[in-house]
Design a protein around this motif. Structure first.
Motif, mmCIF file in Angstrom:
data_model
loop_
_atom_site.group_PDB
_atom_site.id
_atom_site.type_symbol
_atom_site.label_atom_id
_atom_site.label_comp_id
_atom_site.label_asym_id
_atom_site.label_seq_id
_atom_site.Cartn_x
_atom_site.Cartn_y
_atom_site.Cartn_z
ATOM 1 N N LYS A 1 -7.735 -21.912 -17.599
ATOM 2 C CA LYS A 1 -9.358 -20.841 -17.121
ATOM 3 C C LYS A 1 -8.823 -20.316 -15.830
ATOM 4 N N GLY A 2 -9.607 -19.523 -14.633
ATOM 5 C CA GLY A 2 -9.217 -19.205 -13.666
ATOM 6 C C GLY A 2 -7.609 -19.176 -12.673
ATOM 7 N N LYS A 3 -7.403 -19.727 -11.905
ATOM 8 C CA LYS A 3 -5.845 -19.114 -11.139
ATOM 9 C C LYS A 3 -5.155 -19.783 -12.279
ATOM 10 N N LYS A 4 -4.767 -20.668 -12.518
ATOM 11 C CA LYS A 4 -4.046 -21.124 -13.760
ATOM 12 C C LYS A 4 -3.735 -19.715 -14.865
ATOM 13 N N ARG A 5 -4.827 -19.861 -15.470
ATOM 14 C CA ARG A 5 -4.770 -18.307 -16.716
ATOM 15 C C ARG A 5 -4.329 -17.320 -16.061
ATOM 16 N N GLN A 6 -4.540 -17.103 -14.773
ATOM 17 C CA GLN A 6 -3.835 -16.078 -13.774
ATOM 18 C C GLN A 6 -2.331 -15.565 -13.959
ATOM 19 N N GLU A 7 -1.721 -16.930 -13.071
ATOM 20 C CA GLU A 7 -0.978 -17.050 -13.115
ATOM 21 C C GLU A 7 0.348 -16.736 -14.436
ATOM 22 N N ILE A 8 -0.087 -17.540 -15.384
ATOM 23 C CA ILE A 8 0.348 -17.193 -16.762
ATOM 24 C C ILE A 8 0.287 -15.932 -17.130
ATOM 25 N N LEU A 9 -0.903 -15.377 -17.430
ATOM 26 C CA LEU A 9 -0.788 -13.569 -17.522
ATOM 27 C C LEU A 9 0.205 -13.064 -17.252
ATOM 28 N N GLU A 10 0.596 -13.278 -15.351
ATOM 29 C CA GLU A 10 1.214 -12.043 -14.470
ATOM 30 C C GLU A 10 2.527 -12.436 -14.784
ATOM 31 N N ALA A 11 2.890 -13.873 -15.515
ATOM 32 C CA ALA A 11 4.016 -14.961 -15.813
ATOM 33 C C ALA A 11 4.855 -13.737 -17.081
ATOM 34 N N VAL A 12 3.660 -13.807 -18.018
ATOM 35 C CA VAL A 12 4.132 -13.655 -19.297
ATOM 36 C C VAL A 12 4.338 -11.957 -18.890
ATOM 37 N N LYS A 13 4.096 -11.147 -18.706
ATOM 38 C CA LYS A 13 3.938 -9.669 -17.774
ATOM 39 C C LYS A 13 4.950 -9.392 -17.849
ATOM 40 N N ALA A 14 5.398 -10.676 -16.280
ATOM 41 C CA ALA A 14 6.710 -10.642 -15.482
ATOM 42 C C ALA A 14 8.149 -10.286 -15.660
ATOM 43 N N GLU A 15 7.978 -11.226 -17.594
ATOM 44 C CA GLU A 15 9.236 -11.633 -18.550
ATOM 45 C C GLU A 15 9.518 -13.209 -17.557
ATOM 46 N N GLU A 16 8.347 -13.716 -17.127
ATOM 47 C CA GLU A 16 9.491 -14.827 -16.539
ATOM 48 C C GLU A 16 8.828 -16.191 -17.330
ATOM 49 N N ILE A 17 8.190 -16.299 -18.684
ATOM 50 C CA ILE A 17 7.541 -17.038 -19.857
ATOM 51 C C ILE A 17 8.683 -16.625 -21.019
ATOM 52 N N ASP A 18 9.528 -17.037 -21.806
ATOM 53 C CA ASP A 18 10.298 -16.684 -22.695
ATOM 54 C C ASP A 18 9.953 -17.123 -24.156
ATOM 55 N N ILE A 19 9.098 -18.374 -23.768
ATOM 56 C CA ILE A 19 7.902 -18.698 -24.724
ATOM 57 C C ILE A 19 6.837 -19.027 -24.385
ATOM 58 N N LEU A 20 5.508 -18.129 -25.239
ATOM 59 C CA LEU A 20 4.148 -18.962 -24.866
ATOM 60 C C LEU A 20 3.268 -19.256 -25.836
ATOM 61 N N VAL A 21 3.181 -20.598 -25.813
ATOM 62 C CA VAL A 21 1.845 -21.039 -27.386
ATOM 63 C C VAL A 21 0.471 -21.421 -26.686
ATOM 64 N N GLY A 22 0.077 -21.117 -28.471
ATOM 65 C CA GLY A 22 -1.323 -20.906 -28.016
ATOM 66 C C GLY A 22 -2.182 -21.038 -28.985
ATOM 67 N N THR A 23 -2.975 -20.557 -28.874
ATOM 68 C CA THR A 23 -4.445 -20.159 -29.924
ATOM 69 C C THR A 23 -4.571 -19.111 -29.868
ATOM 70 N N HIS A 24 -6.122 -18.573 -30.656
ATOM 71 C CA HIS A 24 -5.661 -16.934 -30.534
ATOM 72 C C HIS A 24 -6.481 -16.169 -29.182
ATOM 73 N N ALA A 25 -6.179 -17.186 -28.570
ATOM 74 C CA ALA A 25 -6.398 -16.748 -26.914
ATOM 75 C C ALA A 25 -5.265 -15.667 -26.516
ATOM 76 N N LEU A 26 -4.471 -16.071 -27.850
ATOM 77 C CA LEU A 26 -2.709 -15.153 -27.477
ATOM 78 C C LEU A 26 -2.948 -13.885 -27.784
ATOM 79 N N ILE A 27 -3.852 -13.849 -28.215
ATOM 80 C CA ILE A 27 -4.130 -12.143 -28.601
ATOM 81 C C ILE A 27 -5.440 -11.365 -28.354
ATOM 82 N N GLN A 28 -5.603 -11.548 -26.931
ATOM 83 C CA GLN A 28 -6.731 -11.211 -26.521
ATOM 84 C C GLN A 28 -6.152 -9.874 -25.941
ATOM 85 N N ASP A 29 -6.908 -8.753 -25.245
ATOM 86 C CA ASP A 29 -6.684 -7.915 -24.469
ATOM 87 C C ASP A 29 -5.329 -7.568 -22.959
#
Length: 681
Positions: free
Chosen positions: A343-371
């Motif tokens: 949650k919180g800051k850590k989560r925000q950082e991941i969301l921004e990095a995914v969007k910016a294509e800085e993350i190659d592979i994202l592993v997760g639960t159904h949290a991955l399919i949230q809007d």
């Protein structure tokens, strides 16, 4: 298909309003529904020679009464009527219970036909039905239909006869002549007549064969159409991966891929190069190395310039996949974890990095399919233990990318027969061999009275620094009792082992985060023994657990026992599975024997299918398996394979549209609303 047959059932002579409503309850609304309402079994009144009768089976025999029928009374109002029949050269004793009135109807010298249970040793028949005179007067094989209140057998047979008289001639052939000839199938109308009014066993067998094939073919045609539609309507991405980098990555792995892994990987990589979206199921037994294959495919996608996602059912599983992928991809790709508890800051950082294509592979639960999760370049999606996710959840994840390739993985070794049926709209890859050097789990079946010895064995393993799972008995249909069982067993084991050995408890009523917490404590070796109902997580890796003890093992199916056994044997130490069971019947004993003899999940699943049928593989409610009227996927698996092959060829060659002789079959297939909406939209 045929308007005459689509008329309401009330058009049949003798069907009034009341009977119509009862027939509707049976799912019979039209004339066609009734004509294709097949018997669920047949009673045979065929007279056979005594030498051909089976002991303790139902039989029909014909003979002359050669002794005066005698009635004797016993108990309150209970009677026994006995007489002797001359059948061929034998004297056969006939016994009737509580039918004293029949004495007036039967005299010495009469010829009678009797049906009942045959006792080979005593040459005796316990009569349930009798008819004076020879057997010619009644049909040798009688259909028996499933009934509901308000409709008895005679009524249904009468209505069926009336329907045949009026409408039987309107039943049209739907199979093209070349197919019917190739498989020597009787014409549809004739086969239908034999299903309801069989002349003999051989004619009935051919009629059934005809409808088994027809039913499977129609189902497989629908599946193949959907599959073709899914493939063609979804313009996927052509993934031009870097072969040199990929080869380097595979060579850097600390193990050699098995032949089955290489084959499955080749099938996946071939799909990735195609312009259509991949929709593939990768199935392989626990420990067969599915994750390694998936990781290589993920890396291929990264070298082609795309992002990858891996969705798993629980946080602890996501955590484990994240750890292993991070180690595999160190220096090659950035892997991150996203679950509900981040949650919180850590989560925000991941969301921004995914969007910016800085993350190659994202592993997760159904949290991955949230809007809020926005991939900029999603090309490859893996869904682990795919039957645990709803169809909608899987679709949402797919829709996050621009038609990414999708790979579903399952450790449930589904027999090929079932896989091609349940997942008919997918391509299936199978990993059916184990990596070298993996020690098979030693499995023992012990009786209940040896429980103390089993507990000593657990203590010995824990003294050596290992851990153990103990699975509670399963009580059908009762979640409440299952949990009570688990609690009782937990207290029992705590009193035996604690304080030196710590015991944990897990069951279905715990909240997800509580389950995760217990599982994490066990995975981190803070608990020595985990008492659990069957909710113990599929796929969680606890290499230190070397003991699996299953109480009342006879209550579980083979596939379930195998899945539970797969929780141990994940480290380098020898592991054991102890089945505590006192099975009463032969099926239970056979199941225990098979478990101790093989570790091969596919072999077990085939055996399980024979012992208990297909429903149990996917759970009763959401199996997604079709209900066939005549066909049995286990018994008739050869016909199912043939129908699938034929359907695939027909769709590939587009014969439904091209050839007039296939038009009736096409009409039946396209009557399905789902097909119409999907394929013809």
């Amino acid at each position: 298909m045929n308007d005459v047959l689509q008329q309401p059932i009330s058009e049949i002579k003798g069907v009034g309003e009341k009977l119509q409503s009862h027939l509707n309850e049976l799912g019979l609304f039209t004339v066609e529904d009734l004509l294709f309402y097949f018997p669920h079994r047949y009673d045979s009144y065929e007279v056979k020679p005594l030498t051909e009768l089976d002991h303790n089976e139902k039989a029909t025999i014909e003979g002359e009464i050669v002794s005066e029928p005698v009635v004797s009374y016993y108990g309150r109002k209970k009677s026994r009527l006995t007489f002797t029949l001359q059948v061929e050269h034998f004297a056969v004793k006939a016994v009737m219970f509580n039918r004293a009135f029949a004495k007036k109807q039967l005299q010495q010298g009469d010829t009678v036909t009797v049906t009942g249970k045959w006792d080979q040793q005593r040459l005796q028949v316990t009569v349930s039905q009798f008819k004076k005179g020879e057997s010619k007067s009644q049909a040798p094989i009688q259909p028996v239909y499933t009934l509901k209140e308000g409709v008895n057998m005679n009524t249904l047979r009468k209505v069926m006869t009336a329907a045949f008289g009026e409408y039987g001639g309107s039943v049209k052939e739907i199979l093209p002549e070349d197919l019917a000839l190739a498989y020597k199938l009787p014409p549809r109308r004739e086969a239908l007549q034999q299903m309801h009014y069989p002349e003999n066993r051989v004619m009935l067998k051919h009629a059934k064969r005809r409808f088994v094939y027809e039913e499977f073919l129609i189902f497989q045609l629908k599946m193949q159409l959907l599959r073709k539609h899914n493939r063609e309507s979804t313009h996927g991405i052509v993934q031009r991966y870097d072969n040199q980098k990929l080869t380097g990555f595979v060579q850097s792995l600390p193990f050699e891929l098995t032949g089955a892994q290489k084959r499955s990987l080749a099938e996946i990589l071939k799909d990735m190069k195609r312009p259509h979206r991949m929709n593939r199921l990768l199935q392989g037994d626990v420990g067969s190395g599915k994750t390694a294959v998936a990781a290589i495919a993920l890396y291929a996608s990264i070298t082609a310039g795309y992002q990858g996602a891996l969705m798993v059912p629980t946080e602890i599983l996501a955590e484990q996949h994240y750890q292993s992928l991070s180690a595999m991809f160190e220096g090659r790709a950035r892997v991150e974890l996203l679950t509900g508890s981040i949650k919180g800051k850590k989560r925000q950082e991941i969301l921004e990095a995914v969007k910016a294509e800085e993350i190659d592979i994202l592993v997760g639960t159904h949290a991955l399919i949230q809007d809020e999760v926005l991939f900029s370049h999603l090309g490859f999606v893996i869904v682990d233990e795919q039957h645990r996710f709803g169809v909608e959840q899987r679709r949402t994840l797919r829709d996050k990318g621009l038609s990414p390739d999708v790979l579903f993985m399952t450790a449930t070794p589904i027999p090929r027969t079932l896989a091609i049926t349940a997942f008919g709209d997918m391509d299936v890859s199978v990993i059916d061999e184990m990596p070298a050097g993996r020690k098979p789990v030693e499995t023992y079946w012990v009786k209940g009275e040896m429980t103390d010895r089993v507990l000593n064995f657990i203590k010995k393993e824990i003294d050596q620094g290992h851990q153990a799972y103990v699975i509670c008995p399963l009580i059908e249909e009762s979640d409440q009792l299952d949990i009570q069982n688990a609690i009782d067993l937990y207290h029992q084991l705590s009193s035996v082992f604690e304080p030196d050995i710590s015991v944990g408890l897990m069951h279905g009523r715990l909240h997800n985060d509580e389950k995760e917490e217990v599982m994490k404590e066990f995975a981190d070796n803070h608990l020595n023994i985990l008492v659990s109902t069957t909710v113990v997580e599929v796929g969680v890796n606890v290499p230190n657990a070397t003991m699996m003890v299953i109480y009342d093992a006879q209550r579980f199916g083979l596939s379930q026992l195998h899945q539970l056994r797969g929780r141990v044997g994940r480290g380098s130490d020898q592991s054991y599975c102890i089945l505590l069971a006192d099975p009463k019947g032969d099926v239970g004993k056979e199941r225990m024997r098979i478990m101790t003899e093989t570790n091969d999940g596919f072999e077990l699943s085939e055996q399980d299918l024979k012992l208990r049928g297909p429903g149990d593989f996917f759970g009763k409610k959401q199996s997604g398996l079709p209900e066939f009227k005549v066909g049995d996927m286990v018994h008739d698996y050869r016909a199912l394979e043939t129908a699938r092959k034929d359907a695939a060829e027909m769709i590939e060659e587009d014969v439904l549209d091209q050839h007039e002789s296939y038009s009736s079959l096409k009409e039946v297939v396209y009557k399905d609303k789902q097909i119409m909406e999907n394929v013809l939209d």
